[in-house]
Design a protein around this motif. Sequence first.
Motif, PDB file in Angstrom:
ATOM      1  N   GLY A 144       0.784  -1.216   0.000  1.00 54.64           N
ATOM      2  CA  GLY A 144       0.000   0.000   0.000  1.00 54.64           C
ATOM      3  C   GLY A 144       0.821   1.273   0.000  1.00 54.64           C
ATOM      4  O   GLY A 144       2.056   1.261  -0.060  1.00 54.64           O
ATOM      5  N   ILE A 145       0.117   2.404   0.092  1.00 60.62           N
ATOM      6  CA  ILE A 145       0.754   3.713   0.070  1.00 60.62           C
ATOM      7  C   ILE A 145       1.671   3.892   1.275  1.00 60.62           C
ATOM      8  O   ILE A 145       2.811   4.362   1.150  1.00 60.62           O
ATOM      9  CB  ILE A 145      -0.319   4.822   0.047  1.00 60.62           C
ATOM     10  CG1 ILE A 145      -1.145   4.730  -1.239  1.00 60.62           C
ATOM     11  CG2 ILE A 145       0.328   6.197   0.173  1.00 60.62           C
ATOM     12  CD1 ILE A 145      -2.349   5.653  -1.251  1.00 60.62           C
ATOM     13  N   HIS A 146       1.196   3.512   2.455  1.00 59.28           N
ATOM     14  CA  HIS A 146       1.986   3.708   3.671  1.00 59.28           C
ATOM     15  C   HIS A 146       3.260   2.865   3.644  1.00 59.28           C
ATOM     16  O   HIS A 146       4.315   3.317   4.102  1.00 59.28           O
ATOM     17  CB  HIS A 146       1.143   3.386   4.900  1.00 59.28           C
ATOM     18  CG  HIS A 146      -0.055   4.281   5.061  1.00 59.28           C
ATOM     19  ND1 HIS A 146       0.060   5.630   5.273  1.00 59.28           N
ATOM     20  CD2 HIS A 146      -1.392   4.007   5.016  1.00 59.28           C
ATOM     21  CE1 HIS A 146      -1.155   6.173   5.365  1.00 59.28           C
ATOM     22  NE2 HIS A 146      -2.049   5.200   5.202  1.00 59.28           N
ATOM     23  N   GLY A 147       3.159   1.662   3.108  1.00 58.38           N
ATOM     24  CA  GLY A 147       4.346   0.823   2.993  1.00 58.38           C
ATOM     25  C   GLY A 147       5.363   1.410   2.040  1.00 58.38           C
ATOM     26  O   GLY A 147       6.571   1.408   2.306  1.00 58.38           O
ATOM     27  N   ALA A 148       4.872   1.941   0.897  1.00 57.24           N
ATOM     28  CA  ALA A 148       5.776   2.581  -0.064  1.00 57.24           C
ATOM     29  C   ALA A 148       6.458   3.787   0.567  1.00 57.24           C
ATOM     30  O   ALA A 148       7.656   4.028   0.354  1.00 57.24           O
ATOM     31  CB  ALA A 148       5.001   3.001  -1.305  1.00 57.24           C
ATOM     32  N   ARG A 149       5.712   4.548   1.358  1.00 56.47           N
ATOM     33  CA  ARG A 149       6.297   5.705   2.038  1.00 56.47           C
ATOM     34  C   ARG A 149       7.361   5.289   3.047  1.00 56.47           C
ATOM     35  O   ARG A 149       8.348   6.004   3.248  1.00 56.47           O
ATOM     36  CB  ARG A 149       5.198   6.509   2.714  1.00 56.47           C
ATOM     37  CG  ARG A 149       4.359   7.333   1.733  1.00 56.47           C
ATOM     38  CD  ARG A 149       3.190   8.000   2.424  1.00 56.47           C
ATOM     39  NE  ARG A 149       2.487   8.895   1.512  1.00 56.47           N
ATOM     40  CZ  ARG A 149       1.291   9.423   1.771  1.00 56.47           C
ATOM     41  NH1 ARG A 149       0.670   9.128   2.899  1.00 56.47           N
ATOM     42  NH2 ARG A 149       0.723  10.223   0.895  1.00 56.47           N
ATOM     43  N   ALA A 150       7.146   4.141   3.680  1.00 54.90           N
ATOM     44  CA  ALA A 150       8.147   3.654   4.636  1.00 54.90           C
ATOM     45  C   ALA A 150       9.468   3.358   3.927  1.00 54.90           C
ATOM     46  O   ALA A 150      10.547   3.720   4.427  1.00 54.90           O
ATOM     47  CB  ALA A 150       7.623   2.398   5.329  1.00 54.90           C
ATOM     48  N   GLY A 182      -0.153  -2.541  -4.629  1.00 51.38           N
ATOM     49  CA  GLY A 182      -1.122  -1.511  -4.294  1.00 51.38           C
ATOM     50  C   GLY A 182      -0.542  -0.211  -3.787  1.00 51.38           C
ATOM     51  O   GLY A 182      -1.143   0.451  -2.938  1.00 51.38           O
ATOM     52  N   ILE A 183       0.614   0.189  -4.332  1.00 52.10           N
ATOM     53  CA  ILE A 183       1.233   1.414  -3.815  1.00 52.10           C
ATOM     54  C   ILE A 183       0.572   2.671  -4.387  1.00 52.10           C
ATOM     55  O   ILE A 183       0.675   3.742  -3.801  1.00 52.10           O
ATOM     56  CB  ILE A 183       2.748   1.446  -4.094  1.00 52.10           C
ATOM     57  CG1 ILE A 183       3.029   1.577  -5.598  1.00 52.10           C
ATOM     58  CG2 ILE A 183       3.432   0.227  -3.506  1.00 52.10           C
ATOM     59  CD1 ILE A 183       4.483   1.848  -5.911  1.00 52.10           C
ATOM     60  N   GLY A 184      -0.093   2.573  -5.520  1.00 52.46           N
ATOM     61  CA  GLY A 184      -0.819   3.681  -6.091  1.00 52.46           C
ATOM     62  C   GLY A 184       0.041   4.855  -6.522  1.00 52.46           C
ATOM     63  O   GLY A 184       1.272   4.801  -6.503  1.00 52.46           O
ATOM     64  N   VAL A 185      -0.626   5.944  -6.892  1.00 53.28           N
ATOM     65  CA  VAL A 185       0.047   7.145  -7.379  1.00 53.28           C
ATOM     66  C   VAL A 185       0.897   7.765  -6.276  1.00 53.28           C
ATOM     67  O   VAL A 185       2.063   8.125  -6.488  1.00 53.28           O
ATOM     68  CB  VAL A 185      -0.982   8.163  -7.901  1.00 53.28           C
ATOM     69  CG1 VAL A 185      -0.289   9.460  -8.298  1.00 53.28           C
ATOM     70  CG2 VAL A 185      -1.755   7.592  -9.082  1.00 53.28           C
ATOM     71  N   LYS A 186       0.334   7.895  -5.082  1.00 54.38           N
ATOM     72  CA  LYS A 186       1.048   8.550  -3.984  1.00 54.38           C
ATOM     73  C   LYS A 186       2.280   7.743  -3.559  1.00 54.38           C
ATOM     74  O   LYS A 186       3.317   8.326  -3.236  1.00 54.38           O
ATOM     75  CB  LYS A 186       0.110   8.750  -2.797  1.00 54.38           C
ATOM     76  CG  LYS A 186      -0.999   9.757  -3.061  1.00 54.38           C
ATOM     77  CD  LYS A 186      -1.887   9.951  -1.844  1.00 54.38           C
ATOM     78  CE  LYS A 186      -2.976  10.986  -2.117  1.00 54.38           C
ATOM     79  NZ  LYS A 186      -3.871  11.173  -0.938  1.00 54.38           N
TER      80      LYS A 186
END
Length: 440
Positions: A105-111, A133-137
């Motif tokens: 997800g997005i939060h994992g990609a940010r990590a 599921g990392i998406g655009v953000k």
Amino acid sequence: TMAPTTTRRQQDQDRHVTQLERMHLVIDIVCAWQMSEHHNFRGAARDMCGRWAMVSRAWRDAVRTNVNYIKAYHFKSERARMLTEGMLSTNDVVHTVSLRHCHVGIHGARAFADLFRANTNTSLTSLDLCSSGIGVKGACALGDALKTNSTLHTLDISGNMVGVKGAKALANALRVNNNTALHTLRLTSKQIGNGGAMALAEMLRNNTALHELAINGDFDVRDWDFGIRAEGARALANALKTNSTLHTLDIAYNMVGVDGAKALADALRVNTTLAIMHVDMNKIGDEGAIALADALRVNNSNTALHTLRLKSNNVGVEGTHALAEMLRVNTTLQYIDLGYNDGGDTGAKAFADVLRTNVALRKLDLNQNDINVEGTDALVEALSSNDKLKELNIADNPGVGYSWDIMSWWDDLDGDGDDDHTAVGDSRVTKRSDCSSFVA
């Protein structure tokens, strides 16, 4: 006397770490980690990995010392932060993390972006977040982090809907050569479209580090309209005219069409470094195939390209014949994939004719090309005078229905009294251990 329980546990832990080393340190512990949170599966998790406390200690010790490859399933986004902050932030051994098809997800990609931005980890060189599921953000966060990261070599975020904005963020990070470490970038063209392709093409004009760029689409033809079309292909082709470092370009499963193929052909006339190009399923037709053949016909036009994949492109007799004739003068191509096209017997005979003299080609795929007995006979006969081709794939053609006759024909090709074919049950016939294979 029975040894104390603690001693046995310590011995089990030591054995567990040793086993990890012996298995090249491939860790799949996160699966049990998550299972242990659910009461119904707690016993199963312990049965799978032994006592939970022992597994946790072994995991921590291994990551601190000599685990160099982490692969996980059933991984959620909150675990990514625990992985990056609790383990990878101080680890200098782990070089590969694969979380494909996990719920990062997005939060994992940010990590992971925070980890790269901090540059506290100097060992992680490969990150696989395919279909996570990392998406655009998430893509934007990773792009921003790549501006300063100097260690990551491979980033695979294919199968994620990163959109034009995400593609532009990644392109901007790599465009000005602030990042000279990333060698491989894999994306999915769905939702990127021409806008994302043009941003990545602009990046290729300046970047001198990237070796592989994959922006292939979805196998589902219903999604082709969201992929790269002729305009995006032209932008990439123009970038290839000046780029001298890209080794592999994969734009399979898009809709570049005839015009896109012609643009790529023009690029191949001047580019001397691209070695692998995948243009599968792009509806280039005979006209596009002829354009590519013409560009490669003059051997000096491209001295690097050795792999050309054109599977499922509506290439008929004329396009197949042009590609075969090109091999009379081109001495660099080693693999041509024309599977799922319509070359027929005429196309098969054209390749058979060329195989008698071409000494460069190592693999030819004419799978499902409407080749009948006449074309099959010609190809098999041509192999008697070609000892360079390693593999010929003509599976799913009408003419291979009599493959038993072909196999018996291969019994003693070199006249040494020994059968030269093997693995008849697998429908694969090997001429010699270092020579051709026949796949039917």
